[in-house]
Design a protein around this motif. Sequence first.
Motif, mmCIF file in Angstrom:
data_model
loop_
_atom_site.group_PDB
_atom_site.id
_atom_site.type_symbol
_atom_site.label_atom_id
_atom_site.label_comp_id
_atom_site.label_asym_id
_atom_site.label_seq_id
_atom_site.Cartn_x
_atom_site.Cartn_y
_atom_site.Cartn_z
ATOM 1 N N ALA A 141 -2.999 95.771 36.117
ATOM 2 C CA ALA A 141 -2.528 96.181 34.787
ATOM 3 C C ALA A 141 -3.176 97.496 34.373
ATOM 4 O O ALA A 141 -2.512 98.393 33.824
ATOM 5 N N ALA A 142 -4.470 97.638 34.654
ATOM 6 C CA ALA A 142 -5.160 98.886 34.319
ATOM 7 C C ALA A 142 -4.613 100.062 35.122
ATOM 8 O O ALA A 142 -4.434 101.167 34.596
ATOM 9 N N GLU A 143 -4.330 99.828 36.405
ATOM 10 C CA GLU A 143 -3.771 100.885 37.244
ATOM 11 C C GLU A 143 -2.396 101.324 36.733
ATOM 12 O O GLU A 143 -2.067 102.518 36.733
ATOM 13 N N LEU A 144 -1.580 100.369 36.331
ATOM 14 C CA LEU A 144 -0.249 100.704 35.827
ATOM 15 C C LEU A 144 -0.336 101.527 34.542
ATOM 16 O O LEU A 144 0.430 102.472 34.330
ATOM 17 N N ARG A 145 -1.286 101.176 33.683
ATOM 18 C CA ARG A 145 -1.423 101.915 32.418
ATOM 19 C C ARG A 145 -1.894 103.345 32.648
ATOM 20 O O ARG A 145 -1.606 104.237 31.851
ATOM 21 N N ALA A 179 5.737 102.939 29.465
ATOM 22 C CA ALA A 179 6.071 101.552 29.795
ATOM 23 C C ALA A 179 5.212 100.586 28.983
ATOM 24 O O ALA A 179 4.120 100.926 28.514
ATOM 25 N N GLU A 180 5.717 99.377 28.825
ATOM 26 C CA GLU A 180 4.936 98.314 28.204
ATOM 27 C C GLU A 180 4.330 97.479 29.326
ATOM 28 O O GLU A 180 5.044 96.945 30.176
ATOM 29 N N MET A 231 5.456 94.501 33.510
ATOM 30 C CA MET A 231 5.696 95.872 33.042
ATOM 31 C C MET A 231 7.191 96.017 32.749
ATOM 32 O O MET A 231 8.025 95.673 33.575
ATOM 33 N N LEU A 232 7.499 96.521 31.563
ATOM 34 C CA LEU A 232 8.881 96.734 31.151
ATOM 35 C C LEU A 232 9.145 98.223 31.007
ATOM 36 O O LEU A 232 8.428 98.930 30.286
ATOM 37 N N LEU A 233 10.173 98.692 31.700
ATOM 38 C CA LEU A 233 10.606 100.092 31.602
ATOM 39 C C LEU A 233 11.998 100.105 30.992
ATOM 40 O O LEU A 233 12.944 99.552 31.556
ATOM 41 N N ARG A 234 12.124 100.737 29.849
ATOM 42 C CA ARG A 234 13.395 100.724 29.128
ATOM 43 C C ARG A 234 14.227 101.960 29.447
ATOM 44 O O ARG A 234 13.712 103.082 29.499
#
Length: 546
Positions: free
Chosen positions: A40-44, A52-53, A70-73
């Motif tokens: 999660a930290a890497e994605l942020r 992204a959320e 992770m949500l990408l709109r």
Amino acid sequence: MTRNPIETLSSRARRWAIGLTEQKSVTGTDGEAAFGPWLAAELREETAFQNAEVWTIEVGPQDGRHCVAMLLRGTGRSTVLLTGHYDTVGTSDYGQLEPLATRPDALTKALHGSLVAANAPAAILAHHDFAGGEFLAGRGLLDMKTGLAAGLAVCAEFAESAKPAGNLLFIAVPDEENNSAGAREAAQMLPGLCKERDLDLLAVINLDAIADDGDGSKGRVIALGTVGKLLPAACVVGVPTHSGFPLNGLNAGAIAAAIAARIEWAPELTDMCGTEPGTPPSLLGIRDGKTGYDVTTPRTAHATFNVLSYRRAPSEVLDRFDSLCAEAASRLLQELRRRVSAQHETGLLEMVQSIPVHRYETLLARLEEPERMRLEAVSASIAAGDQPLPEKCRLITEQAWKLSRLAGPAIVTGFGSIPYLPTNLSAQPAAARLRAAAVEVADEAAARYGNVVTCADYFAGISDMSFFGEAAESSLDVVARNTPAWKDSVRWPLTRALANIPTINIGPWGRDYHTPLERLHVGYAFDVLPQLIRDVCARILRPDAT
């Protein structure tokens, strides 16, 4: 993770694959628990995902493991879920090379050198693969962190696109190598997640790996469904006796062995895979209930079997299993009578005309309230232990038998683990859209990516597709009633337990996962796989899709 100044879909997939693999996440270890928050930290921190959320979902109270979402709109409500597991099997089998087990480049070089004098077929093939430079080794690289990496590469490209159609939801889960607690939690929370975020979830793409010892033609596959797996169990109660007087009893171990011989490869439990026979059943474990050595024959014995299905429901599997157990016991009694008839004495056989078969649920129905409460207390105590689920089921079954006050010989049948239900794409519009998209992309693969890709009816391995895909949720009821550890150890509801979303599998291919020779075909994994996933998603999410 080190990032390149300019990244392509392929280079992103490679970077994430190496980075995910280097982060250890063996099932049941602190590494698995730490992996979720780390990812999660890497994605942020990833530039492509700055809008992204990203969030984590704990598998259960005090569990310590997390699903990572992770949500990408883009535009609209239509959404595709990309998912896969991040836990791996252990690394001790690498021996002296264990420190390199999660360092793909170093491990590949070391393995190649160690296999120079190999003479076993699998090792010779691995040496050839490494020499050609087309394969990369690493624990979890194939199963299945490269699948997750391909999904993340597609997510990054989607995030950087200008107003892409639809949305992408990415969820990485733990525990697939054990009891799929992560996928089960994710599947249950999906309806609420979609409602809260106003998403219309059209399809799920699982990203699990496929093994192929040949030229890759069986690995370059889009699987439109998955095989199901059940673990039928037979708990045998005998009549113990001093081994010096064997005719005075009936050996539970001998009865269990007769059941094992009858069920091994039994056609009655071999489901059809399309027009071809599927994988036959096989014994996974057999043991008696003795805790030490003595000269008394076993009072109890327990056997569990791997049974795969494609469309057969658990109720039908258990019906057939019961019949085969009864048949095996009857044949054994006949053979034992034949063997002692010449001695003009039959012992206990004079009084035993047949060996009854009880289901676990019928055993429970015999218990009065005080006995039920005692059994529940014992079950809760067993659940708190660290034994594997089949062993917990064995211990609970034996306790239920004692409380029933029934007399042996007898056979108690049920299940010894969680069910993996088969999934197939239905005739519903969303499933038809997913099938059409998969077939279109596979048909165009040779021209677009330089690789022939085919669609297969079933993913050959056990996977988390069983919890996301279109499966018969009503089938869970008979399994729950006959799985002794269901309430306290499985802890899985019987309603809204499955996502029931059209699901396919698109993953990397390689060889020998779960062994020290686990290796990934890099050309397909990094150059072709992300494009396949991207193009299937685009076809599903395009506004004119029907």
